[in-house]
Design a protein around this motif. Structure first.
Motif, PDB file in Angstrom:
ATOM      1  N   GLY A 171      55.340  18.752 -57.798  1.00  0.00           N
ATOM      2  CA  GLY A 171      56.262  19.206 -56.757  1.00  0.00           C
ATOM      3  C   GLY A 171      57.214  20.304 -57.201  1.00  0.00           C
ATOM      4  O   GLY A 171      58.353  20.377 -56.747  1.00  0.00           O
ATOM      5  N   VAL A 172      56.747  21.180 -58.087  1.00  0.00           N
ATOM      6  CA  VAL A 172      57.603  22.277 -58.574  1.00  0.00           C
ATOM      7  C   VAL A 172      57.005  23.617 -58.187  1.00  0.00           C
ATOM      8  O   VAL A 172      55.810  23.846 -58.400  1.00  0.00           O
ATOM      9  CB  VAL A 172      57.707  22.285 -60.115  1.00  0.00           C
ATOM     10  CG1 VAL A 172      58.882  23.148 -60.557  1.00  0.00           C
ATOM     11  CG2 VAL A 172      57.817  20.894 -60.658  1.00  0.00           C
TER      12      VAL A 172
ATOM     13  N   ILE B  61      49.735  22.210 -49.403  1.00  0.00           N
ATOM     14  CA  ILE B  61      50.280  20.977 -48.828  1.00  0.00           C
ATOM     15  C   ILE B  61      50.138  19.868 -49.863  1.00  0.00           C
ATOM     16  O   ILE B  61      49.035  19.634 -50.365  1.00  0.00           O
ATOM     17  CB  ILE B  61      49.477  20.591 -47.561  1.00  0.00           C
ATOM     18  CG1 ILE B  61      49.476  21.719 -46.531  1.00  0.00           C
ATOM     19  CG2 ILE B  61      49.965  19.263 -46.980  1.00  0.00           C
ATOM     20  CD1 ILE B  61      50.793  22.002 -45.913  1.00  0.00           C
ATOM     21  N   MET B  62      51.226  19.196 -50.179  1.00  0.00           N
ATOM     22  CA  MET B  62      51.169  18.054 -51.097  1.00  0.00           C
ATOM     23  C   MET B  62      51.646  16.807 -50.356  1.00  0.00           C
ATOM     24  O   MET B  62      52.722  16.808 -49.773  1.00  0.00           O
ATOM     25  CB  MET B  62      52.062  18.297 -52.306  1.00  0.00           C
ATOM     26  CG  MET B  62      51.611  19.452 -53.199  1.00  0.00           C
ATOM     27  SD  MET B  62      49.929  19.268 -53.875  1.00  0.00           S
ATOM     28  CE  MET B  62      50.148  17.833 -54.929  1.00  0.00           C
TER      29      MET B  62
ATOM     30  N   ALA C 227      59.296  17.119 -64.887  1.00  0.00           N
ATOM     31  CA  ALA C 227      59.675  17.402 -63.496  1.00  0.00           C
ATOM     32  C   ALA C 227      59.502  16.165 -62.629  1.00  0.00           C
ATOM     33  O   ALA C 227      60.346  15.848 -61.788  1.00  0.00           O
ATOM     34  CB  ALA C 227      58.833  18.546 -62.946  1.00  0.00           C
ATOM     35  N   GLU C 228      58.414  15.445 -62.840  1.00  0.00           N
ATOM     36  CA  GLU C 228      58.179  14.236 -62.039  1.00  0.00           C
ATOM     37  C   GLU C 228      59.225  13.161 -62.332  1.00  0.00           C
ATOM     38  O   GLU C 228      59.629  12.411 -61.453  1.00  0.00           O
ATOM     39  CB  GLU C 228      56.782  13.677 -62.338  1.00  0.00           C
ATOM     40  CG  GLU C 228      55.685  14.550 -61.757  1.00  0.00           C
ATOM     41  CD  GLU C 228      54.293  14.207 -62.282  1.00  0.00           C
ATOM     42  OE1 GLU C 228      54.200  13.565 -63.356  1.00  0.00           O
ATOM     43  OE2 GLU C 228      53.316  14.608 -61.627  1.00  0.00           O
TER      44      GLU C 228
ATOM     45  N   PHE D 299      60.411  28.817 -50.330  1.00  0.00           N
ATOM     46  CA  PHE D 299      61.137  27.586 -50.038  1.00  0.00           C
ATOM     47  C   PHE D 299      61.914  27.202 -51.291  1.00  0.00           C
ATOM     48  O   PHE D 299      61.388  27.295 -52.405  1.00  0.00           O
ATOM     49  CB  PHE D 299      60.172  26.451 -49.665  1.00  0.00           C
ATOM     50  CG  PHE D 299      59.415  26.701 -48.397  1.00  0.00           C
ATOM     51  CD1 PHE D 299      60.041  26.539 -47.168  1.00  0.00           C
ATOM     52  CD2 PHE D 299      58.094  27.105 -48.423  1.00  0.00           C
ATOM     53  CE1 PHE D 299      59.344  26.765 -45.989  1.00  0.00           C
ATOM     54  CE2 PHE D 299      57.397  27.333 -47.252  1.00  0.00           C
ATOM     55  CZ  PHE D 299      58.015  27.170 -46.029  1.00  0.00           C
ATOM     56  N   HIS D 300      63.153  26.775 -51.107  1.00  0.00           N
ATOM     57  CA  HIS D 300      63.990  26.384 -52.247  1.00  0.00           C
ATOM     58  C   HIS D 300      63.992  24.867 -52.360  1.00  0.00           C
ATOM     59  O   HIS D 300      64.405  24.192 -51.412  1.00  0.00           O
ATOM     60  CB  HIS D 300      65.411  26.916 -52.036  1.00  0.00           C
ATOM     61  CG  HIS D 300      66.368  26.506 -53.120  1.00  0.00           C
ATOM     62  ND1 HIS D 300      66.294  27.010 -54.394  1.00  0.00           N
ATOM     63  CD2 HIS D 300      67.407  25.641 -53.109  1.00  0.00           C
ATOM     64  CE1 HIS D 300      67.262  26.468 -55.124  1.00  0.00           C
ATOM     65  NE2 HIS D 300      67.950  25.631 -54.372  1.00  0.00           N
ATOM     66  N   VAL D 301      63.565  24.351 -53.491  1.00  0.00           N
ATOM     67  CA  VAL D 301      63.364  22.917 -53.725  1.00  0.00           C
ATOM     68  C   VAL D 301      62.166  22.483 -52.848  1.00  0.00           C
ATOM     69  O   VAL D 301      62.001  22.977 -51.731  1.00  0.00           O
ATOM     70  CB  VAL D 301      64.605  22.056 -53.368  1.00  0.00           C
ATOM     71  CG1 VAL D 301      64.411  20.604 -53.807  1.00  0.00           C
ATOM     72  CG2 VAL D 301      65.870  22.625 -54.009  1.00  0.00           C
ATOM     73  N   THR D 302      61.351  21.609 -53.381  1.00  0.00           N
ATOM     74  CA  THR D 302      60.213  21.152 -52.575  1.00  0.00           C
ATOM     75  C   THR D 302      60.488  19.829 -51.872  1.00  0.00           C
ATOM     76  O   THR D 302      59.801  19.485 -50.911  1.00  0.00           O
ATOM     77  CB  THR D 302      58.954  20.941 -53.443  1.00  0.00           C
ATOM     78  OG1 THR D 302      59.212  19.854 -54.348  1.00  0.00           O
ATOM     79  CG2 THR D 302      58.595  22.191 -54.224  1.00  0.00           C
ATOM     80  N   GLY D 303      61.440  19.058 -52.376  1.00  0.00           N
ATOM     81  CA  GLY D 303      61.617  17.704 -51.847  1.00  0.00           C
ATOM     82  C   GLY D 303      60.598  16.724 -52.393  1.00  0.00           C
ATOM     83  O   GLY D 303      60.530  15.584 -51.934  1.00  0.00           O
TER      84      GLY D 303
END
Lengths: 553, 553
Positions: free
Chosen positions: B497-498, A193-194, B468-469, B519-523
């Motif tokens: 978040g990757v 969880i982030m 990524a950030e 899960f595809h993409v974390t948001g």
């Protein structure tokens, strides 16, 4: 040693179960009884409150470059309390400095801490009741319930929903994909969880704890750091809250700055700067539609959850309990002098009157019946004070005075006797026609009610629902004896996104929403974009991130 | 008569279970086999595709004031298909006219219809494969999997999550509040699911079905009406989809206009008008960051779910399988010519080289090893065509040409032989220094790879995560033999978040994400604000509205 999570697990489990069943349940007793809270709790709470007055409020190690504070009790005296205050940049930096440690805490550790905070808040409910009473104008009894146990229940509800959402994805799994006759491919996967970042909670004047706790606890449980921005007229209840939270955090080895207070001064609010700060990832807002619209437009990529305002209606089609209906409505109009976001403003009544158990009642007789019930309810000044409390804001008095010319006065407003310097007003009830939209179709916050003459009950339902769609509404009520018309109204109000109460004549009022059973606000009309508390309110406050690798053969 | 819900309930239940366990599971076979899909399925699918060419595409009773269509296969020929097109206002009105009926359908009816649609889409996977191949440039094998069963799995996943969310609140409950020694207060409460409104699904050129189905099915299951806006270069796969959906809707007595196609012409796109239309309540968008930012800023109060773009990285610290690493990376770079949102762009390698099972390898040897693996993978033109496919957009060819000057060419790009007029390009691999951010820190869509020299693996992790950030990333990969360094990298990429894949050397590639497990993409970074599919992706597509009344004593 028992962890906080283990200690409070039965409460959490009961809350999780209650949220699914949606029968009555509460974790924190709503009765201000010495048997429940300790024989000295009432006196201790009052003494604790008095000890705050006229002094700086201490929050250990809180960032502060200056002090602010200008609260004045709606019951008369200024509180004379000052609070530590800091710039937006200082608060944001302190919050970010605390972020990593809190994000890395396990779900159980964070949830255990939230549950411990709620337990300590509960133990201090009498102290909180005094703080809420003298910042909002609520009567003591209401301030105890709404500011204490009911707010704590709403906080617990948010923690339970957050826990359930965070536990939906396992922490680990083995993924085995068959390869026909070949060896399967096997991967180990790990999810965590982030949090989103800094969560800004913007409190309101009238329900500083009840409306703030859901967002605060949902964000805290899911790993975000929090900046609590109280209304400048109602800082104390949230200052006490923040101080308790920081104590528990420090005891458990976390940075106190995980939760910060952003106190500011009237006229010099820092809210806009906070909302627009790029480090703010979540905003929970309770307040007016106009500022709500500004928040929604200016929060950038932050996720915004709002409870704004609206025009709540009652539609009267028929009743088999005229007296019960009138006294139920009278209480709803009088409670906290109409300053609840759930209080009715417009009562739609057929201009030809309605059928009742007491025979046909004309439009005027219905209006007069409600007015008489208000008179009866408030005839004893002590009871009137207990029901109505005081007005949080002087602007409400002015608004009532202006409203008197908007229709025919069915019941005039008056101060409540015996409350000294308190700013009070009993309900003003006006009669208008459905055509007088300029009068009744605007939110007029405070004890201002319009009895609106309409063609028939169906016309009333349509006007009330349409008003809800256009201006927002949090509640609606209907009195009707015909089942088909009840179901049709339920359809229409559902389409307008309003929760509807039908034929309330006893001890439940349209203003009331019970944690673990009633969702507060639907998020489906302009009265707010979120609901307290559903999965949507918590599920996007964190993200799930994975890493995976092949399992060695 | 068995309802659609009952017929497909085992599939739904298996999907619900799979989403919790997150082990491998798939509802729709990914192998284009006659045994699974019928011996004539392949020929039938090709024939069905060919029958569309050069003609108006018929969608029964679809609003149309004109026709549009200018698709050209990346393999050469124009498709010559036109589609019904209408104004934004016409589409919005038609969608709104269908809304009430669909909103009032029960959860089971809507979910049953969604499951039937997916089953019919699955049966037509060969036809869809041809449609996807000739609009995206994917090879046939990939177009079958990604455009057919994998997209259907992602749609089913969204239906399962939507079903679970809608079932979290009961339809009815009895609420009984004790009143001390008095009679308890008892209320009956009724909840219903209310949709948000019109849901706009904005498809992309490269994965028209895979990226559109999650939002489409999540919104449809939760009662919203849908307008599907395909990329003007990839209309056919979504036109087929919409046509199948409308057939099922009509068979079950619903308005076909519950789901509409918003086809438009290149250069005359109606996307902005759709996004800004006040009736649009939900937007699902897949595409560039620049247009994504516009959508997020201009969608008003609509809820926006995006998959945008980013810069995906691989960090190489060490490996105990150098050959396996190089061939795994080679496949990831070559697959669909780097046109996947999950394809790596930057490979960070210590400038002092790495330790491997084949001894120390210098930076240049690592780069050369990967280049040689690409050469080997693509040495056979037929295999090269099957892996790389064609380029969806001519701009990608120009981008590759420009990129050649951005670093030292380690492996040059080339067309693929034997594909006639197809627009093809094998991977361009360049070597640059970490200081050359202007080269590698921008997304360069297509088969363009930078091998970036860094101080050491930790420096590579930090640069990749920071990128990524800042720019977004959907995937990351790491090769490392030290467990402590693996866990540290997992922490760092999680903070960015990757989703991270570690030590892939076999038949799983960093580009791949499996429904019901990954899960595809974390948001959680600029590559998108949502995840396919989690609870947050569906829970806010509907609202819950209640009505309540006292239970007669």
């Amino acid at each position: 040693m028992t962890t906080l999570f283990e200690r409070h697990r039965p409460t959490l489990q009961a809350a999780l179960d209650a949220a699914v069943k949606r029968d009555y349940w509460s974790a924190y007793p709503e009765i201000p009884s010495g048997k429940l809270y300790g024989e000295t709790a009432k006196d201790d709470g009052l003494a604790a409150y008095k000890a705050f007055l006229g002094k700086p409020f201490r929050i250990a190690n809180h960032p502060a470059t200056r002090v602010v504070g200008a609260e004045v009790s709606p019951y008369g005296p200024p509180l004379g309390i000052t609070y530590p205050a800091a710039t937006v940049e200082t608060l944001a930096s302190a919050s970010q400095a605390a972020a990593r440690q809190w994000a890395l805490a396990s779900v159980d550790v964070r949830v255990g801490i939230c549950l411990e905070i709620l337990a300590r808040l509960n133990a201090r409910s009498f102290e909180m009741a005094n703080a809420v009473m003298h910042t909002t104008g609520q009567s003591f009894a209401m301030a105890f319930q709404a500011g204490g146990p009911h707010a704590q229940d709403r906080g617990l509800e948010a923690v339970a929903y957050a826990y359930a959402e965070m536990r939906r994805t396992p922490e680990e799994a083995i993924w085995t994909k068959p390869q026909g006759k070949g060896e399967p491919i096997t991967m180990e996967k790990h999810w965590r969880i982030m949090p989103r970042g800094i969560s800004l909670v913007i409190g309101c004047n009238t329900f500083p704890t009840w409306n703030s706790y859901p967002g605060l606890f949902a964000s805290l449980a899911t790993g975000n750091t929090i900046i609590v921005k109280p209304h400048p007229a109602a800082i104390l209840p949230l200052a006490i809250t923040v101080e308790i939270i920081r104590q528990v955090l420090v005891e458990k080895g976390f940075s106190a700055d995980t939760v910060l207070l952003a106190a500011d001064a009237p006229g010099l609010e820092i809210t806009k700067d906070l909302v627009q700060h790029p480090a703010i990832a979540i905003v929970d807002y309770t307040g007016s539609n106009s500022f709500g619209a500004w928040v929604r437009s200016n929060a950038g990529n932050a996720h915004v959850y709002t409870e704004e305002a609206g025009v709540n209606s009652i539609v009267i089609g028929a009743t088999d309990n005229f007296a019960g209906m009138c006294s139920n409505i009278a209480f709803s109009l009088s409670l906290y002098s109409g300053q609840m976001c759930t209080a009715p403003q417009d009562i739609f009544v057929p201009r030809g009157g309605i059928e009742t158990d007491e025979g046909h009642k004309s439009f005027d007789e219905v209006a007069a019946g409600i007015a008489a019930a208000v008179d009866g309810l408030l005839s004893d000044p002590a009871r009137a004070a207990g029901v109505c409390g005081a007005l949080a804001n002087a602007a409400t008095l002015a608004r009532i005075a202006e409203a008197r010319s908007l229709g025919r006065v069915v019941r005039d407003t008056a101060p409540i006797e015996g409350l000294g310097d308190a700013r009070t007003a009993t309900p003003l009830i006006l009669s208008v026609d459905a055509a007088d939209e300029a009068a009744y179709a605007e939110e007029r916050f405070g004890p201002i009610t319009f009895v609106v003459s309409v063609d028939d009950a169906a016309d009333g339902v349509e006007r009330a629902a349409e008003l809800a769609e256009r201006k927002g509404a949090i509640t609606a009520a209907l009195y009707e004896t015909d089942e088909a018309r009840i179901l049709a109204a339920a359809d229409r109000f559902a389409a307008a996104g309003v929760n509807l109460s039908v034929n309330l004549t006893g001890g439940i009022y349209v203003n009331q929403s019970a944690a673990f059973s009633d969702f507060h606000v639907t998020g489906a009309n302009p009265a707010g974009n979120a609901s307290l508390t559903d999965a949507a309110f918590v599920a996007n406050r964190f993200r799930v991130v994975m890493w995976r690798r092949p399992v060695a053969a």
